[in-house]
Design an enzyme around this catalytic site. Structure first.
Site, PDB file in Angstrom:
ATOM      1  CG  HIS A 177     -45.140 -34.081 -64.288  1.00 62.89           C
ATOM      2  ND1 HIS A 177     -46.090 -34.262 -63.316  1.00 62.89           N
ATOM      3  CD2 HIS A 177     -44.264 -35.106 -64.155  1.00 62.89           C
ATOM      4  CE1 HIS A 177     -45.803 -35.378 -62.638  1.00 62.89           C
ATOM      5  NE2 HIS A 177     -44.694 -35.893 -63.127  1.00 62.89           N
ATOM      6  N   GLY A 180     -60.315  -5.134 -38.407  1.00 66.04           N
ATOM      7  CA  GLY A 180     -60.576  -4.301 -39.570  1.00 66.04           C
ATOM      8  C   GLY A 180     -59.934  -2.926 -39.476  1.00 66.04           C
ATOM      9  N   GLY A 216     -60.526 -11.333 -33.921  1.00 63.90           N
ATOM     10  CA  GLY A 216     -60.716 -11.130 -35.361  1.00 63.90           C
ATOM     11  C   GLY A 216     -59.892 -12.131 -36.148  1.00 63.90           C
ATOM     12  CD  GLU A 273     -64.398 -13.573 -37.462  1.00 69.78           C
ATOM     13  OE1 GLU A 273     -63.230 -13.157 -37.557  1.00 69.78           O
ATOM     14  OE2 GLU A 273     -65.394 -12.854 -37.680  1.00 69.78           O
TER      15      GLU A 273
END
Lengths: 465, 465
Positions: free
Chosen positions: A444, A272, A182, A205
């Protein structure tokens, strides 16, 4: 027998939904109790978000130290004590759990440790723990028992060779090799973590991409980065025929009609979650369910009057911050403090390195909805802050309405992605346009300039690309 | 004699105002040149924001490595090569400067190295460098020559015993001790940097607080943190009677009627900036000045038609991101792309550790304006992410209109403060309320939750305090 005091609200479950809902009721001056069967803070704080972040911090630091030479810093004999890494993580969880207990006291929430059951509308009993057998009367009940890790059927989770993240978070022995089943947020975070400390990681997966809920481009970039880091990834791949031995686990990886055997010391499943409903409801209490989750209306009320539910127990997206929002919204509604709101827009974060975060639609979803959209992208290689920090992997991507500039979705991969997404979150909540983000002066040098430049890029006005 | 081609725009100065303005004109398809007398990127990129951030990254990493034991990581013989630390910083500046040159090419900006002078409206000459003696015709001129470090009168800046940040950025020898005169952003960044590498630092500020433009509470918190880090601070203190010897510098610190002598190997002065106007204007070109800065109208035009100015040369706040915004806004205006806008709202950042950032009014300013305001505060000790990262120093403070919840100002001290301020920046730009920030779901666990919780705190609705 029932205690004589009647509560305004009893919350069942002390996780991000439960404790937040209880505290909110306390803030509103209500008589409230929170019944939690383990420890205040729930899965998130004790076995999820928080302890994993502590682990990942150690992993990040270890990786940075290994690269310190390029920053003019020399170290010798860099090593780690994995048990201490885990111990620190447990310590952080304990500290945060105590924090929640403190907040309960401060907000006059009665904190009851035990397993609770809804006996009837207006009545909660404790079925396990030191308060076993007690009944409490209450005007309202909020069920926030959350979820637990889903397990692969037929596989024994022995906590030694086979684990979920829960057991892995207490496992003080670093495995030499691991198969992670997973590649959602939990799977990839553990893949990054173990790999950072030198474990041979195989990540599997079933779907075509890792982090399946994320934008394709983000997933591809993370995939490449992970492979560069040394993680072996199998997508579109199913695991079959688990064989657990004394020294390791063997699994067949099935991709199309190809089958490969892999072996590792440890198998971590991250496939899950399932709803925590066991023993939650007395036999005669039957609120309407939807795929085993409690079904609620716009006010978070179940089909039974006075019984509410929020958080993971009402179904996806199973995110702590969504759970907290729901519970607070629900409690505000119960006590007449504003109209409850169901959640539509929320960010999601994954804390591997590079980090990923997102909110709103992926590009694929925008395409599928046949929206007239534009994409603005800004790479961190063009960010002065990122280059100065030697952290210039990744990019910011924003998907906007081609006509109005309204933001459909934002996706970030890179350093501090999980912090940078907040600005897009607010922008989407306020229905702001990319032009408005572009017109906002960003400091910045910061990474947040990339958020602005991606917005500007969608208008063809980015300065630095 | 004048070159025959006429430019639409000549930009004088290649810093954050100049290069951005030139690139923007290029994007709009205009014939544009940028004349810079040193290197593309200006002070910010070559001798300011960017190289200092590279140095600070090394300092942060060195500090983190020294604390790595608590994360379960062991290192032996941590040391640093100061020359390499500086060298990396110069390398980053070079990389970014080349990036700007690439952007000039990409956007068809003629990049001319040399010292420019406005000879007349519509005419720019080069007075130094390989193009010396050349004249360029142009429809518009944008002056963006910025500022240089102010120097203490009568003191010789030899680059060995006495320096500004400019020389310090090229100084490859770590001083054993340093007296820093001026505790604005530059002074405190160098104080943190040198102290992190073991230099004995004395930081002297004439005004009652360090980081004088920041909120008092923020300044006090940074003051305490700096003292804890080992920096000796003198506020309300003037420096007199500088004596520069072969081995060091002696200075009298005068506070009220007390006088103390301090001595150090190096004196770094960081007492602000002065406008770069020397040789900029031919004798007959006399635009209106204000305290030696070019005075401009709402469209950034000086008192002479066709001569515009933006960035530090038009006066405070002397911030790169403000300069960029002004130049882009000015150029858009010149070429009819939207109405130019003078800057009212902008963030400010200081990159020491803990970092500080702010936007809008300080609490003192709100008090002085007799505003009916509320304060919301959230400490990072209550943030799960901060605790998990062992970075829980500091807080978020938001100052709001007591009635409407509109945000007057926001102030952050702590880890990643410089990134977190972006969300408040957008909120202020959009005139959002704290309620709207509170109602926006922020990812858990992130530091950005503290931005939300401070907003909630101003409403009495923060969950975690």
């Amino acid at each position: 027998m029932a205690e004589t005091t009647e509560y305004d609200l009893i919350v069942i479950g002390g996780g991000p939904a439960g404790y937040a809902g209880a505290i909110r009721a306390g803030q509103l001056g209500k008589k409230v109790a929170c019944i939690e069967m383990e420890r205040a803070g729930g899965t998130c704080l004790n076995w999820g978000c928080i302890p994993t972040k502590a682990l990942l911090k150690s992993a990040d630091l270890y990786q940075k130290i290994k690269k310190s030479e390029s920053f003019g810093i020399s170290v010798k004999d860099v090593s780690f004590d994995f048990a201490k890494v885990m111990e620190r993580s447990r310590g952080v969880a304990t500290q945060m759990a105590k924090g929640v207990e403190f907040l309960f006291k401060k907000n006059k929430v009665d904190y009851i440790v035990g397993k609770a059951q809804v006996s009837a509308p207006g009545m909660v009993s404790v079925t396990e723990g030191e308060h076993k057998g007690k009944f409490f009367k209450t005007k309202n009940i909020l069920i926030a028992t959350g979820c637990k890790m889903r397990r692969i059927p037929g596989l024994e989770y022995d906590g030694v060779r086979v684990m979920t993240s829960r057991e892995a978070l207490a496992n003080t022995k670093l495995p030499k090799s691991v198969i992670i089943v997973g590649a959602g947020a939990i799977g990839v975070e553990f893949a990054y973590f173990y790999n950072a400390f030198g474990t041979k990681v195989t990540l599997v997966e079933m779907l075509p991409q890792i982090v399946p809920v994320e934008d394709e481009e983000i997933a591809k970039t993370l995939h490449r980065s992970f492979e560069k880091q040394g993680i072996v990834i199998h997508t579109d791949t199913k695991c079959e025929n688990f064989r657990v031995g004394a020294d390791g686990v063997k699994v067949d990886l099935v991709k199309g009609d190809q089958k490969t055997e892999v072996e590792a010391e440890l198998l971590l499943s991250a496939i899950g979650v399932v709803a925590n409903v066991d023993g939650l409801l007395a036999g005669n209490v039957k609120p309407e369910l939807e795929k085993n989750y409690l079904k609620v209306g716009d006010d978070y009320q179940t089909s039974i009057k006075g019984i509410y539910a929020a958080g993971d127990i009402i179904g996806p997206p199973w995110l702590a911050h969504v759970a907290t929002f729901e519970a607070v919204s629900c409690v505000n509604g119960i006590f007449g403090h504003g109209k409850p709101k169901r959640v539509q827009k929320f960010p999601g974060c994954t804390y591997c390195q590079p980090q990923i975060s997102s909110t709103g639609l992926t590009e694929k979803a925008a395409k599928e909805k046949k929206l007239d959209y534009k994409v603005g992208k800004f790479p961190f290689t063009a960010s002065g802050k990122a280059v100065a920090s030697a952290d210039s992997e990744g990019f910011v991507k924003v998907i906007t309405d081609a006509k109005t500039g309204e933001i459909y979705g934002a996706h970030i991969i890179g350093s501090e992605a999980t912090e940078l997404i907040a600005e897009y979150g607010l922008a989407i909540e306020l229905e702001a346009t990319v032009e408005e983000i572009h017109q906002t002066i960003h400091a910045h040098p910061t990474l947040s300039e990339a958020v602005m430049e991606a917005a500007a890029a969608s208008l063809g006005e980015a300065i630095h690309i």
